[in-house]
Design a protein around this motif. Structure first.
Motif, short mmCIF file in Angstrom:
data_model
loop_
_atom_site.label_atom_id
_atom_site.label_comp_id
_atom_site.label_asym_id
_atom_site.label_seq_id
_atom_site.Cartn_x
_atom_site.Cartn_y
_atom_site.Cartn_z
N ARG A 162 38.92 39.84 40.31
CA ARG A 162 38.07 40.22 39.18
C ARG A 162 38.83 40.09 37.86
N TYR A 163 40.10 40.51 37.91
CA TYR A 163 40.93 40.41 36.71
C TYR A 163 41.13 38.95 36.32
N ALA A 170 28.24 26.89 36.79
CA ALA A 170 29.11 26.45 35.70
C ALA A 170 30.55 26.91 35.94
N GLU A 171 30.71 28.12 36.48
CA GLU A 171 32.05 28.65 36.73
C GLU A 171 32.77 27.82 37.80
N LYS A 210 37.71 33.67 32.11
CA LYS A 210 36.58 33.62 31.17
C LYS A 210 37.06 33.82 29.73
N SER A 211 37.99 34.76 29.59
CA SER A 211 38.52 35.00 28.24
C SER A 211 39.24 33.77 27.72
N GLN A 212 40.03 33.12 28.59
CA GLN A 212 40.75 31.91 28.18
C GLN A 212 39.78 30.80 27.79
N GLU A 213 38.73 30.63 28.62
CA GLU A 213 37.77 29.58 28.32
C GLU A 213 37.02 29.87 27.03
N ALA A 255 39.70 33.26 41.95
CA ALA A 255 38.69 33.78 41.03
C ALA A 255 37.28 33.38 41.45
N VAL A 256 37.13 32.24 42.12
CA VAL A 256 35.80 31.79 42.56
C VAL A 256 35.62 31.96 44.06
#
Length: 582
Positions: free
Chosen positions: A364-365, A480-481, A371-374, A554-555
């Protein structure tokens, strides 16, 4: 003296210390169970037959009460005490329908026992009045209640019958005579319940009178036979109920249940052959014995098989530990019922659950960080495009204007150099913007984006000469992820190859196949020794593969790296997905 090795072996010791006692105990329990079951079955059958006899005796008693009730109702008719014969005859004729149950006829006696009227409508022709023996007449006169005779024989036709009598009382309740009804036993409703009763294939019931003679029996030839020599007949005639088993005249063992019929002093007896009773016991005994043999065989098999399996829980724990150390998802390990190994297994499962929880939190982190980086990359790409690039374009436009108005050759050369530097800077900014935010991925999808990525990498002077992309299977839409993760993983893998592998050939293969999608990046470079845990690479300062693993986690995918020094590397990423419409 040292015992032979085979005797000291674990299977032999288990057989002597565990298996042999179980065999002895099992056969002992089987024998005890058979004996107890036989005794219990005998007791239950005797009790059942006694209850059946009681129920049928009650039914016979109710039927007799019905017969006696008909006579008592008619005996209360004052016309039967009339001195005029025709009145008495008419009283009997009026009750003809009710008296049909007395198929041997009905007669009226005066107080001295003389026949003064007979039911001609119901009395068969030739019925002899002397069948109404005087033995029970004194009982009617003295006790003044209904009585039932023993088995009698009609001298006219030789048939067996019984007589039921009811007293006739005058207005002062004094004995004035008797109303008697005869019932032939061959077709009387009285014995219907006795004849219908069957127990199993061979059990039946019969009825005896006060002298032990058979009233009703399934075998008509037995009616009238004297059974008074049977030990339980005396008891049932005396009013007792119970059950027993005994040997008949043929030597066959029989089970008997008996109960009295109170009004008549008769006895109802239920009989069943002993062999029919013990047949289920014998079947049960055979089943129990076979069950015991099967159980012993199963125990022997488990003993033999258990010796080999005693170390399996430890082996499973070791394998699960290795998988857990490699970063794989490990399900709770079943370790059997050995206490020490079970404690170890519970501790391992708790540890695995804690690590899984930690990894879930880490995923999750990582997802949030990715997501924050993207988001930050999109912001930078937008700012570079909207601000920096536009400012540089404006500068380029000003340079063009200065070039158009300048006539000095030296200055024009300087302006041209600046223009070339600005053009190269714009190209670099556009490449950085594309790397930060691959618009083609958003606009055209994963496969075209990877085609552009591999082509761009191939055009890079520092890249291997041969970089190819192969797509297998029918592409289907991903989230998309997931598409962005596969794109970034390929991008990072190509960067690693360019920096470290020294490869001349790189193959990127994307396979769409249920139940997911697989990405393989293969190079023929120098390879390396793959550590058991990728975290060791981070300790050496190599963070590229760690970044790939974090994106895979992450995925919810899986990462496998296959590499041998000087034999190239395979990077395999699998995302377990369900197929969706493109």
């Amino acid at each position: 003296m040292r015992l032979p090795n085979w005797f000291r072996s674990l299977p032999t010791q288990l057989a002597l210390g565990f298996f042999l006692p179980i065999i002895l105990v099992t056969f002992g329990l089987i024998a005890a169970g058979l004996y107890a079951y036989q005794q219990m079955t005998t007791s239950l059958v005797i009790d059942r037959d006694r209850l059946l006899a009681t129920l049928v005796a009650a039914n016979v008693s109710e039927t007799l009460d019905g017969y006696a009730g008909v006579l008592e109702a008619l005996a209360s008719n004052a016309d039967l005490q009339s001195s005029v014969p025709i009145i008495r005859e008419n009283a009997l004729a009026d009750a003809a329908q009710a008296l049909e149950i007395f198929n041997a006829g009905v007669v009226v006696l005066d107080k001295d026992g003389k026949v003064i009227a007979a039911g001609s409508a119901v009395q068969p022709p030739g019925l002899s009045p002397n069948i109404f023996e005087p033995d029970y007449f004194p009982a009617l006169r003295e006790e003044q209640h209904s009585v039932v005779s023993n088995v009698l024989k009609d001298p006219g036709n030789g048939e067996n019958l019984i007589v039921i009598g009811a007293p006739i009382l005058d207005q002062q309740k004094r004995f004035a005579g008797a109303l008697l009804g005869g019932v032939y036993l061959r077709d009387a409703y009285l014995g219907a319940a006795v004849k219908r009763l069957t127990i199993g294939d061979q059990g039946f019931a019969y009825l005896v009178d006060r002298q032990g003679r058979v009233l009703f029996h399934r075998d008509a030839s037995k009616i009238g036979v004297d059974y008074s020599n049977r030990p339980f007949v005396d008891r049932v005639i005396a009013g007792e109920s119970g059950g027993t088993y005994w040997l008949d005249s043929t030597g066959e063992r029989m089970v008997e249940g008996y109960a009295p019929v109170p009004l008549a002093g008769w006895g109802l007896i239920v009989v069943e052959p002993w062999e029919a009773v013990v047949a289920p016991v014998q079947s049960y005994g055979m089943s129990l014995t076979m069950t015991g043999i099967i159980a012993i065989g199963i125990i022997a098999f488990l003993l033999w098989y258990g010796v080999r399996r005693i170390t399996n829980p430890v082996r499973r724990l070791a394998e699960a530990t290795n998988r857990l150390a490699a970063g794989e998802v490990v399900k709770p390990v079943a370790v059997g019922n050995i206490l020490e190994i079970e404690i170890l297994g519970r501790a391992f499962n708790r540890m695995a659950a804690q690590i899984a929880s930690y990894r879930a939190g880490l995923r999750r982190y990582l997802g949030a960080m990715t997501k924050s980086q993207e988001d930050e990359r999109r912001r930078l790409a937008r700012e570079l495009h909207d601000e920096t690039t536009q400012s540089l374009l404006a500068i380029a436009r000003r340079l063009e204007l200065h070039q158009a108005s300048e006539s000095d050759a030296a200055r024009l050369e300087q302006l041209a150099e600046l223009q070339a530097m600005l053009t190269e800077t714009l190209r670099g900014l556009r490449q950085i913007s594309r790397d930060l935010r691959p618009l083609i991925l958003e606009d055209l999808g994963l496969v075209p984006a990877l085609e552009v990525l591999t082509r761009t990498a191939r055009e890079n002077n520092a890249a291997p000469a041969d970089i190819s992309l192969e797509v297998s299977g029918e592409p289907f839409a991903l989230s998309a992820e997931q598409e962005l993760s596969l794109y970034r993983i390929t991008q990072e893998a190509l960067t690693n190859v360019r920096k470290h592998a020294r490869a001349s050939e790189v193959r990127v293969k994307l396979t769409f196949e249920q139940p997911g999608v697989q990405l393989v990046v293969h190079d023929n470079g120098k390879g390396f020794r793959v550590p058991s845990v990728l975290a060791e690479l981070a300790q050496r300062g190599n963070f590229g593969l760690m970044g790939i693993q974090e994106r895979v986690w992450a995925v919810g995918g899986s990462l496998s790296i296959e590499s041998v020094p000087d034999q190239g590397t395979n990077l395999i990423v699998t995302l377990p997905l369900e197929k969706r419409n493109p």
